[in-house]
Design a protein around this motif. Structure first.
Motif, PDB file in Angstrom:
ATOM      1  N   THR A  36       0.834  -1.204   0.000  1.00  0.00           N
ATOM      2  CA  THR A  36       0.000   0.000   0.000  1.00  0.00           C
ATOM      3  C   THR A  36       0.865   1.249   0.000  1.00  0.00           C
ATOM      4  O   THR A  36       0.357   2.363  -0.002  1.00  0.00           O
ATOM      5  CB  THR A  36      -0.906   0.022   1.247  1.00  0.00           C
ATOM      6  N   SER A  59       0.776   1.892  -7.146  1.00  0.00           N
ATOM      7  CA  SER A  59      -0.521   2.426  -7.560  1.00  0.00           C
ATOM      8  C   SER A  59      -1.095   1.663  -8.745  1.00  0.00           C
ATOM      9  O   SER A  59      -2.132   2.043  -9.289  1.00  0.00           O
ATOM     10  CB  SER A  59      -0.389   3.912  -7.911  1.00  0.00           C
ATOM     11  N   ALA A  60      -0.421   0.583  -9.153  1.00  0.00           N
ATOM     12  CA  ALA A  60      -0.899  -0.203 -10.290  1.00  0.00           C
ATOM     13  C   ALA A  60      -2.176  -0.945  -9.924  1.00  0.00           C
ATOM     14  O   ALA A  60      -2.468  -1.174  -8.740  1.00  0.00           O
ATOM     15  CB  ALA A  60       0.176  -1.194 -10.727  1.00  0.00           C
ATOM     16  N   SER A  61      -2.918  -1.350 -10.939  1.00  0.00           N
ATOM     17  CA  SER A  61      -4.158  -2.081 -10.681  1.00  0.00           C
ATOM     18  C   SER A  61      -3.852  -3.444 -10.075  1.00  0.00           C
ATOM     19  O   SER A  61      -2.756  -3.993 -10.245  1.00  0.00           O
ATOM     20  CB  SER A  61      -4.928  -2.270 -11.990  1.00  0.00           C
ATOM     21  N   LEU A  62      -4.831  -3.988  -9.376  1.00  0.00           N
ATOM     22  CA  LEU A  62      -4.662  -5.318  -8.792  1.00  0.00           C
ATOM     23  C   LEU A  62      -4.414  -6.344  -9.891  1.00  0.00           C
ATOM     24  O   LEU A  62      -3.571  -7.241  -9.730  1.00  0.00           O
ATOM     25  CB  LEU A  62      -5.907  -5.699  -7.979  1.00  0.00           C
ATOM     26  N   GLU A  63      -5.106  -6.208 -11.015  1.00  0.00           N
ATOM     27  CA  GLU A  63      -4.928  -7.151 -12.119  1.00  0.00           C
ATOM     28  C   GLU A  63      -3.479  -7.154 -12.617  1.00  0.00           C
ATOM     29  O   GLU A  63      -2.902  -8.208 -12.886  1.00  0.00           O
ATOM     30  CB  GLU A  63      -5.876  -6.790 -13.273  1.00  0.00           C
ATOM     31  N   HIS A  64      -2.881  -5.961 -12.722  1.00  0.00           N
ATOM     32  CA  HIS A  64      -1.484  -5.853 -13.158  1.00  0.00           C
ATOM     33  C   HIS A  64      -0.554  -6.529 -12.155  1.00  0.00           C
ATOM     34  O   HIS A  64       0.367  -7.264 -12.537  1.00  0.00           O
ATOM     35  CB  HIS A  64      -1.116  -4.379 -13.313  1.00  0.00           C
ATOM     36  N   ARG A  65      -0.800  -6.318 -10.884  1.00  0.00           N
ATOM     37  CA  ARG A  65       0.041  -6.918  -9.840  1.00  0.00           C
ATOM     38  C   ARG A  65      -0.099  -8.439  -9.835  1.00  0.00           C
ATOM     39  O   ARG A  65       0.896  -9.155  -9.681  1.00  0.00           O
ATOM     40  CB  ARG A  65      -0.338  -6.354  -8.472  1.00  0.00           C
ATOM     41  N   HIS A  70      -7.004  -9.684  -0.382  1.00  0.00           N
ATOM     42  CA  HIS A  70      -6.980 -10.195  -1.754  1.00  0.00           C
ATOM     43  C   HIS A  70      -6.355 -11.589  -1.838  1.00  0.00           C
ATOM     44  O   HIS A  70      -5.904 -12.009  -2.922  1.00  0.00           O
ATOM     45  CB  HIS A  70      -6.211  -9.220  -2.647  1.00  0.00           C
TER      46      HIS A  70
END
Length: 246
Positions: free
Chosen positions: A155, A162-168, A237
């Motif tokens: 965080t 700050s990337a999207s969860l999908e990217h991570r 998540h």
């Protein structure tokens, strides 16, 4: 308190009770053909001297090369090669590690595998430094640390935070794929990330209470609060992360 200094191709670092064992580990890795770690040169009462690993450390903020997918993949492959080289390190009763052994013991883990302890030549990971926290343990201990740092599942205001969860999730899956992580280790990756962060918080609080200036500084700068927030983020998540790396 001694500081880390560099003179030409040599690095002088504070030594601890575990340093002779770490030197044997580094010598073993070189003997196995893994030369992307410092080479021991000398050891005194309070200082060690090791070779300098040329390249750029992955300190924050990352540059474009280190943030790339290619760097992620080469980092994972480098970690796998190190683990393979260290798995048959000849352990003995003379070994002293700074961290407790963790089961199941599969290799000698780095113990703090993170971008700032990796060295890069452009987009290629070429070295691993700072083995003070090395100890016998499961491969997933380092992989979990890497996935946490490189996805990243934080965080905080770090590169990719700050990337999207999908990217991570995609980066986490790619790291595990490039490393070749086995199914059992993938099944415990999330809980291992949480365990490692909880252990880190405990270490910071314990050592700060004992007066260690480094950990006093970490505590003062809010590291404990950040890691606790990251634990909450990972737990929130957990199902998505587990599905992505399965």
């Amino acid at each position: 308190m001694e500081r880390i200094t560099r003179a030409d191709d040599r690095v002088h670092r504070p030594a601890g009770p575990w340093t002779p064992t770490v030197h044997r580990l580094l010598e073993h890795a070189h003997g196995q053909g893994f030369v992307g770690v410092p080479e021991p040169i000398s050891l005194g009462d309070t200082l060690e001297t090791v070779s300098f690993v040329p390249g750029t450390a992955g300190d924050y903020p990352w540059n474009q090369d280190i943030a790339s997918e290619a760097a992620l993949v080469t980092t994972a492959r480098m970690l796998r090669h190190y683990h393979d080289a260290a798995q048959d390190y000849p352990r003995s009763d003379a070994d002293v590690w700074s961290q407790a052994e963790r089961a199941p013991v599969e290799t000698i883990v780095h113990g703090d595998f993170a971008p700032y302890n990796c060295v890069y030549d452009g987009i290629a990971a070429v070295g691993i430094i700072d083995f003070d926290t090395a100890h016998p343990g499961p491969r997933v201990w380092d992989v979990a640390s890497a996935v946490y740092r490189f996805a990243p599942f934080t965080t905080g205001l770090v590169e990719g935070g700050s990337a999207s969860l999908e990217h991570r999730l995609g980066r986490a899956a790619e790291f595990c794929r490039a490393y070749g992580l086995d199914a059992r280790s993938r099944s415990v990756l999330v809980e291992t990330m949480v365990s490692s962060l909880v252990a880190l918080v405990t270490t910071i609080e314990t050592e700060a209470a004992a007066g260690d200036p480094k950990f006093v500084s970490d505590l003062r700068h809010g590291h404990v609060e950040l890691y606790r927030a990251d634990v909450a983020f990972i737990e929130e998540h957990a199902d998505a992360i587990a599905a992505a790396v399965a």
